[in-house]
Enzyme design. Sequence first.
Site, PDB file in Angstrom:
ATOM      1  N   PHE A   1      -7.441  -8.732 -14.125  1.00  0.00           N
ATOM      2  CA  PHE A   1      -5.990  -8.591 -13.964  1.00  0.00           C
ATOM      3  C   PHE A   1      -5.661  -8.816 -12.495  1.00  0.00           C
ATOM      4  O   PHE A   1      -6.201  -8.142 -11.617  1.00  0.00           O
ATOM      5  CB  PHE A   1      -5.520  -7.183 -14.383  1.00  0.00           C
ATOM      6  CG  PHE A   1      -4.020  -7.018 -14.275  1.00  0.00           C
ATOM      7  CD1 PHE A   1      -3.208  -7.207 -15.381  1.00  0.00           C
ATOM      8  CD2 PHE A   1      -3.415  -6.701 -13.063  1.00  0.00           C
ATOM      9  CE1 PHE A   1      -1.823  -7.080 -15.282  1.00  0.00           C
ATOM     10  CE2 PHE A   1      -2.032  -6.576 -12.948  1.00  0.00           C
ATOM     11  CZ  PHE A   1      -1.240  -6.766 -14.064  1.00  0.00           C
TER      12      PHE A   1
ATOM     13  N   ASP B   1     -10.237  -9.075  -5.122  1.00  0.00           N
ATOM     14  CA  ASP B   1      -8.969  -8.378  -5.377  1.00  0.00           C
ATOM     15  C   ASP B   1      -9.222  -6.870  -5.352  1.00  0.00           C
ATOM     16  O   ASP B   1      -9.729  -6.290  -6.304  1.00  0.00           O
ATOM     17  CB  ASP B   1      -8.417  -8.830  -6.738  1.00  0.00           C
ATOM     18  CG  ASP B   1      -7.091  -8.154  -7.081  1.00  0.00           C
ATOM     19  OD1 ASP B   1      -6.749  -7.147  -6.433  1.00  0.00           O
ATOM     20  OD2 ASP B   1      -6.408  -8.630  -8.004  1.00  0.00           O
TER      21      ASP B   1
ATOM     22  N   LYS C   1      -1.069  -1.178  -3.591  1.00  0.00           N
ATOM     23  CA  LYS C   1      -1.207   0.182  -4.151  1.00  0.00           C
ATOM     24  C   LYS C   1      -1.454   1.265  -3.090  1.00  0.00           C
ATOM     25  O   LYS C   1      -0.575   1.553  -2.310  1.00  0.00           O
ATOM     26  CB  LYS C   1      -2.301   0.185  -5.222  1.00  0.00           C
ATOM     27  CG  LYS C   1      -1.859  -0.601  -6.481  1.00  0.00           C
ATOM     28  CD  LYS C   1      -2.732  -0.287  -7.660  1.00  0.00           C
ATOM     29  CE  LYS C   1      -2.432  -1.154  -8.853  1.00  0.00           C
ATOM     30  NZ  LYS C   1      -1.526  -0.570  -9.806  1.00  0.00           N
TER      31      LYS C   1
ATOM     32  N   THR D   1      10.808 -13.805   3.016  1.00  0.00           N
ATOM     33  CA  THR D   1      11.781 -13.146   3.891  1.00  0.00           C
ATOM     34  C   THR D   1      11.175 -11.915   4.571  1.00  0.00           C
ATOM     35  O   THR D   1      11.167 -11.800   5.792  1.00  0.00           O
ATOM     36  CB  THR D   1      13.033 -12.718   3.085  1.00  0.00           C
ATOM     37  OG1 THR D   1      13.545 -13.856   2.426  1.00  0.00           O
ATOM     38  CG2 THR D   1      14.097 -12.125   4.006  1.00  0.00           C
TER      39      THR D   1
HETATM   40  C1  LIG Z   1      -6.476  -5.545  -9.495  1.00  0.00           C
HETATM   41  C2  LIG Z   1      -4.990  -5.767  -9.446  1.00  0.00           C
HETATM   42  N1  LIG Z   1      -4.507  -6.890  -8.865  1.00  0.00           N
HETATM   43  C3  LIG Z   1      -3.203  -7.118  -8.774  1.00  0.00           C
HETATM   44  C4  LIG Z   1      -2.281  -6.243  -9.292  1.00  0.00           C
HETATM   45  C5  LIG Z   1      -0.811  -6.543  -9.189  1.00  0.00           C
HETATM   46  O1  LIG Z   1      -0.234  -5.699  -8.263  1.00  0.00           O
HETATM   47  P1  LIG Z   1       1.358  -5.443  -8.312  1.00  0.00           P
HETATM   48  O2  LIG Z   1       1.607  -4.653  -9.553  1.00  0.00           O
HETATM   49  O3  LIG Z   1       1.622  -4.684  -7.040  1.00  0.00           O
HETATM   50  O4  LIG Z   1       2.015  -6.760  -8.314  1.00  0.00           O
HETATM   51  C6  LIG Z   1      -2.729  -5.063  -9.907  1.00  0.00           C
HETATM   52  C7  LIG Z   1      -1.774  -4.112 -10.486  1.00  0.00           C
HETATM   53  O5  LIG Z   1      -2.092  -3.249 -11.258  1.00  0.00           O
HETATM   54  C8  LIG Z   1      -4.126  -4.822  -9.994  1.00  0.00           C
HETATM   55  O6  LIG Z   1      -4.609  -3.730 -10.577  1.00  0.00           O
END
Ligand SMILES: Cc1ncc(COP(=O)(O)O)c(C=O)c1O
Length: 488
Positions: free
Chosen positions: A206, A314, A345, A369
């Site tokens: 994700f 990530d 987060k 922006t």
């Molecule tokens: C591993 C990971 N990457 C990216 C995201 C996306 O982050 P956002 O919800 O701040 O766009 C999340 C969100 O849960 C995530 O868990």
Amino acid sequence: MEKCKLFQSVINLPYFMSYNAIRNLSSEPNGPKIVTQDIPGPKSVSLKKELSYLQNPATVQLFINYSKSTGNYLYDADDNIFLDVYNQISSMPLGYNHPALLEAVKDPANIEAFVNRPALGVLPPSNFVEKLKASLMSIAPPGLKEIQTMACGSCSNENAFKAACFWYKYKERGGKAPTDEDLNSCMINSSPGSPALSILSFHGGFHGRTFGALATTHSKPIHKLDVPSFDWPIAYFPKYRYPLEDFERENAAEDSKSLSHVAELIDQYKKKSPVAGLIVEPIQAEGGDNHASDNYFRNLRKLCLDKGVAFICDEVQTGGGPTGKFWAHEYWGLEIPPDIVTFSKKMLTGGYFYRDEFRPREGYRVFNTWLGDPSKMVLLQAVIKVVKEQNLLKNMETTGNHLLKEMKNIEKKHSGKLFNVRGRGTFAAMDFQTPEARDKAVKALHKRGIHCGGSGSKTLRIRTALIFESKHADIFLNQLDKTLTEDF
Ligand SMILES: Cc1ncc(COP(=O)(O)O)c(C=O)c1O
């Protein structure tokens, strides 16, 4: 009124605060307390109805009283008190209303950052470099010396993908300037200016819900349905059997299967859409808390180096301390760091750290922006100070060890109901037999005053604040045990 009391209590804090006060535990209740017959209670239900006239409220679980919420405890609009082991989808570093953050908001020196939101790419505040150094750069992953701030996790990944593509094409052009054909064709989304490049991702991963990020997200169909996407390679991610010590051979075979698939895909896409970057989570979070070994990740990193593919890690969900290190990838012991590490987060602001080769040569290539928000860096600076002074990474390790040990005992006690206890620090999870059983457990725990959430199809995930201690873990464990005994 409530807010006034809260501020008053902060103002009156003695200079030498007690251990509990510093960790923001002194204001916590003794435990959860449920006062309504049903969860959600009547106030939450009525507010949800009002919201439904303005937007689709399908995902709203509870309305929260944020001025009463404190430490690890969440107070809802009906005055139910929950122990929070989910923390706003893993994004609260120090729990609710931490004194250090309230102090930072009150500090006259910080007010300008809260009141004036700048376009950081053009008019950054005069203390921007100082703030970057004091916050984000003070915890930069080993070996990464450059930073790009962003607003959220998805846009951090989006821009990391772009940085990987710029890097790839720069190498391909041998550092030469783009041709007129490049510049003209990109304006009509055509090659060579808009090249057929791809980002490799993993089944179960994700990375967000914006268009590019969504093309690398493969956790649930509801996120992707009806949205056009890229033909980008999707690799097999290891599927481990637990307990790990009993399945070493099988799990090592999973690692090899995944690595071979990645190599195969990179070769296969070379002609139609070369892989510029690969994105991976240290623990697949939304996809069901899927782990892979440190050795797997070392080999994956090496594979990317061998194939000339940018390695994007990530850490949006794993970063910021819950695993016991600021960055989960630090456990891997990499010789060469990831090319890009994205975050959001618990870091309060989004962004990514990167190796210097990934700095775009021209301005406006990675730009928007706001490019983040300096007020979040003010808060992050306060968070980092508390984390360091209070040894909260160690706290995550100690509490996590206790939590995992006891979750494994509960798994043994309730064998057949609970499976695959796993985790690193307090970033922990367990599986139920079916999605229905998992959903039933989440609801039953809510009724017992534990706010938790799911991931994947049948996983219950724990995402604590960094101030979560063994005594909080015991409350959760006790209620989990009771749920499995009485509700199943
Ligand atoms: C591993 C990971 N990457 C990216 C995201 C996306 O982050 P956002 O919800 O701040 O766009 C999340 C969100 O849960 C995530 O868990």
